[in-house]
Scaffold this motif. Sequence first.
Motif, PDB file in Angstrom:
ATOM      1  N   TYR A 208     -29.115 -10.469  32.830  1.00  0.00           N
ATOM      2  CA  TYR A 208     -29.080 -10.333  31.368  1.00  0.00           C
ATOM      3  C   TYR A 208     -29.598  -8.968  30.932  1.00  0.00           C
ATOM      4  O   TYR A 208     -29.002  -8.296  30.084  1.00  0.00           O
ATOM      5  CB  TYR A 208     -29.909 -11.434  30.713  1.00  0.00           C
ATOM      6  CG  TYR A 208     -29.138 -12.684  30.379  1.00  0.00           C
ATOM      7  CD1 TYR A 208     -28.067 -12.637  29.484  1.00  0.00           C
ATOM      8  CD2 TYR A 208     -29.484 -13.907  30.937  1.00  0.00           C
ATOM      9  CE1 TYR A 208     -27.362 -13.792  29.168  1.00  0.00           C
ATOM     10  CE2 TYR A 208     -28.778 -15.067  30.627  1.00  0.00           C
ATOM     11  CZ  TYR A 208     -27.715 -14.997  29.745  1.00  0.00           C
ATOM     12  OH  TYR A 208     -27.012 -16.135  29.433  1.00  0.00           O
ATOM     13  N   ALA A 209     -30.731  -8.572  31.487  1.00  0.00           N
ATOM     14  CA  ALA A 209     -31.332  -7.294  31.093  1.00  0.00           C
ATOM     15  C   ALA A 209     -30.436  -6.120  31.477  1.00  0.00           C
ATOM     16  O   ALA A 209     -30.230  -5.189  30.685  1.00  0.00           O
ATOM     17  CB  ALA A 209     -32.705  -7.146  31.744  1.00  0.00           C
ATOM     18  N   ALA A 210     -29.901  -6.152  32.696  1.00  0.00           N
ATOM     19  CA  ALA A 210     -29.031  -5.061  33.152  1.00  0.00           C
ATOM     20  C   ALA A 210     -27.764  -4.973  32.301  1.00  0.00           C
ATOM     21  O   ALA A 210     -27.339  -3.884  31.901  1.00  0.00           O
ATOM     22  CB  ALA A 210     -28.672  -5.261  34.622  1.00  0.00           C
TER      23      ALA A 210
ATOM     24  N   GLY B  31     -38.241 -10.269  28.459  1.00  0.00           N
ATOM     25  CA  GLY B  31     -38.674  -9.264  27.496  1.00  0.00           C
ATOM     26  C   GLY B  31     -39.210  -8.020  28.176  1.00  0.00           C
ATOM     27  O   GLY B  31     -38.939  -6.894  27.748  1.00  0.00           O
ATOM     28  N   SER B  32     -39.951  -8.209  29.262  1.00  0.00           N
ATOM     29  CA  SER B  32     -40.512  -7.069  29.986  1.00  0.00           C
ATOM     30  C   SER B  32     -39.420  -6.244  30.658  1.00  0.00           C
ATOM     31  O   SER B  32     -39.489  -5.013  30.704  1.00  0.00           O
ATOM     32  CB  SER B  32     -41.515  -7.552  31.032  1.00  0.00           C
ATOM     33  OG  SER B  32     -42.612  -8.197  30.399  1.00  0.00           O
ATOM     34  N   LEU B  33     -38.406  -6.912  31.179  1.00  0.00           N
ATOM     35  CA  LEU B  33     -37.283  -6.188  31.784  1.00  0.00           C
ATOM     36  C   LEU B  33     -36.536  -5.371  30.734  1.00  0.00           C
ATOM     37  O   LEU B  33     -36.145  -4.219  30.985  1.00  0.00           O
ATOM     38  CB  LEU B  33     -36.329  -7.166  32.469  1.00  0.00           C
ATOM     39  CG  LEU B  33     -36.868  -7.933  33.670  1.00  0.00           C
ATOM     40  CD1 LEU B  33     -35.778  -8.823  34.258  1.00  0.00           C
ATOM     41  CD2 LEU B  33     -37.412  -6.995  34.731  1.00  0.00           C
TER      42      LEU B  33
ATOM     43  N   ILE C 102     -42.646  -8.134  38.929  1.00  0.00           N
ATOM     44  CA  ILE C 102     -43.062  -9.280  38.108  1.00  0.00           C
ATOM     45  C   ILE C 102     -42.361 -10.574  38.534  1.00  0.00           C
ATOM     46  O   ILE C 102     -42.494 -11.597  37.866  1.00  0.00           O
ATOM     47  CB  ILE C 102     -42.799  -9.019  36.612  1.00  0.00           C
ATOM     48  CG1 ILE C 102     -41.300  -8.948  36.305  1.00  0.00           C
ATOM     49  CG2 ILE C 102     -43.485  -7.722  36.178  1.00  0.00           C
ATOM     50  CD1 ILE C 102     -40.989  -8.830  34.827  1.00  0.00           C
ATOM     51  N   ARG C 103     -41.595 -10.495  39.623  1.00  0.00           N
ATOM     52  CA  ARG C 103     -40.910 -11.666  40.177  1.00  0.00           C
ATOM     53  C   ARG C 103     -39.991 -12.330  39.148  1.00  0.00           C
ATOM     54  O   ARG C 103     -40.051 -13.550  38.933  1.00  0.00           O
ATOM     55  CB  ARG C 103     -41.932 -12.669  40.724  1.00  0.00           C
ATOM     56  CG  ARG C 103     -42.734 -12.112  41.887  1.00  0.00           C
ATOM     57  CD  ARG C 103     -43.794 -13.076  42.375  1.00  0.00           C
ATOM     58  NE  ARG C 103     -44.585 -12.489  43.453  1.00  0.00           N
ATOM     59  CZ  ARG C 103     -45.683 -13.023  43.950  1.00  0.00           C
ATOM     60  NH1 ARG C 103     -46.128 -14.168  43.470  1.00  0.00           N
ATOM     61  NH2 ARG C 103     -46.342 -12.427  44.923  1.00  0.00           N
ATOM     62  N   ALA C 104     -39.181 -11.517  38.512  1.00  0.00           N
ATOM     63  CA  ALA C 104     -38.222 -12.033  37.529  1.00  0.00           C
ATOM     64  C   ALA C 104     -37.094 -12.771  38.243  1.00  0.00           C
ATOM     65  O   ALA C 104     -36.755 -12.475  39.389  1.00  0.00           O
ATOM     66  CB  ALA C 104     -37.651 -10.880  36.703  1.00  0.00           C
ATOM     67  N   ARG C 105     -36.474 -13.733  37.553  1.00  0.00           N
ATOM     68  CA  ARG C 105     -35.359 -14.474  38.124  1.00  0.00           C
ATOM     69  C   ARG C 105     -34.089 -13.638  38.112  1.00  0.00           C
ATOM     70  O   ARG C 105     -33.953 -12.684  37.341  1.00  0.00           O
ATOM     71  CB  ARG C 105     -35.117 -15.770  37.332  1.00  0.00           C
ATOM     72  CG  ARG C 105     -36.295 -16.715  37.280  1.00  0.00           C
ATOM     73  CD  ARG C 105     -35.831 -18.101  36.800  1.00  0.00           C
ATOM     74  NE  ARG C 105     -35.014 -18.005  35.601  1.00  0.00           N
ATOM     75  CZ  ARG C 105     -35.501 -18.115  34.353  1.00  0.00           C
ATOM     76  NH1 ARG C 105     -36.803 -18.284  34.164  1.00  0.00           N
ATOM     77  NH2 ARG C 105     -34.692 -18.038  33.304  1.00  0.00           N
ATOM     78  N   GLU C 106     -33.136 -14.030  38.957  1.00  0.00           N
ATOM     79  CA  GLU C 106     -31.883 -13.282  39.060  1.00  0.00           C
ATOM     80  C   GLU C 106     -31.123 -13.272  37.733  1.00  0.00           C
ATOM     81  O   GLU C 106     -30.534 -12.261  37.352  1.00  0.00           O
ATOM     82  CB  GLU C 106     -31.005 -13.892  40.160  1.00  0.00           C
ATOM     83  CG  GLU C 106     -31.510 -13.673  41.573  1.00  0.00           C
ATOM     84  CD  GLU C 106     -31.485 -12.209  41.969  1.00  0.00           C
ATOM     85  OE1 GLU C 106     -30.604 -11.488  41.479  1.00  0.00           O
ATOM     86  OE2 GLU C 106     -32.360 -11.790  42.744  1.00  0.00           O
TER      87      GLU C 106
END
Length: 327
Positions: A147-149, A116-118, A138-142
């Motif tokens: 998904y966000a991109a 959500g933050s991404l 925020i150390r998001a997963r790949e």
Amino acid sequence: MSAYRLLPGLVVLCLGALVARAIGLTVGLNHLLVAIALGFALANGPGVPDRLRPGIETHKLWLGAGIVLMGASLTLEAILEVGATVLLVVALVIAVTIVVVEVLSRNVFGLAEQLGSLLAAGASICGVSAVVAVAGAIRAREDQIAYAAATVLLFDAITIVVYPIVGGLLGLSDVVFGVWAGVSMFSTGPVVAVGFAYSEVAGQWATMTKLSRNALIGVVVLAYASYYAQQGEGGRPSIGLLWAEFPKFVLGFIALVILASAGVFSSAQEATIENAYNWLFLLAFVGLGTEIRIAELRNTGVTPAIVVLVSLLLVSAFSLALLVLLF
């Protein structure tokens, strides 16, 4: 990277720019949108061969160079006439976008906090660049980054088509349309393309508004890093990371605005610079079109896309209503 590796792709960008200009003059279509369409047709038709990729991927460099040169056609006086109002709208819309996406992601659709933050960062600041910058903090997963991109790229493709149509149907003025595109669309390339497709003045205001959003990327990264650090899930971003993600062409743009305001450029020089940045935008948008790949957009998760769609509709309607009242 050697110039030899870049040359084949650069030749394709140049040929695409020439063809787009010729089609635009012959058929009466906007040549910038034609350039995007040519790149899209290449990427989704025969595909982009590996030997062309290094040169074609320089399109972001040409976009930045074009934005810098565009500064020579503007003055501080013109910007300051409505500059404070635009900055207020930018700050307000960024805040509203982040809140809307975060609330929808966490409380309505139940997405993971980092995803959500991404999505909020990509929608509120500068598309994929903001996604990548915040992901590191925020150390998001790949998979969350992917998904966000992909979701951001999906709506970049949609808004390139939809915004000029809506602007024309509503009869928006050049300034209102430009600021609206700059404050509510996601990535810099589509904003510039849509703005200049509408008019020269709209393109200038769209670009200036978008640059002011982009310049706030450091603030958003720091805010997210602080929040997730308190939750024990993130880390503090370094000065190096913030500087790496800061759009350097903003500084060049400001420098040329200052020079233009000081009367450094003659009328002939301004005309030459304007012609130069128009061609640079053509090169950039041929490359931008190759980034819109149907196969990748199909892989976008349905829920992230719904979150961004709802937020885009709400924020674009809110920002447009606000701008119509102010201007």
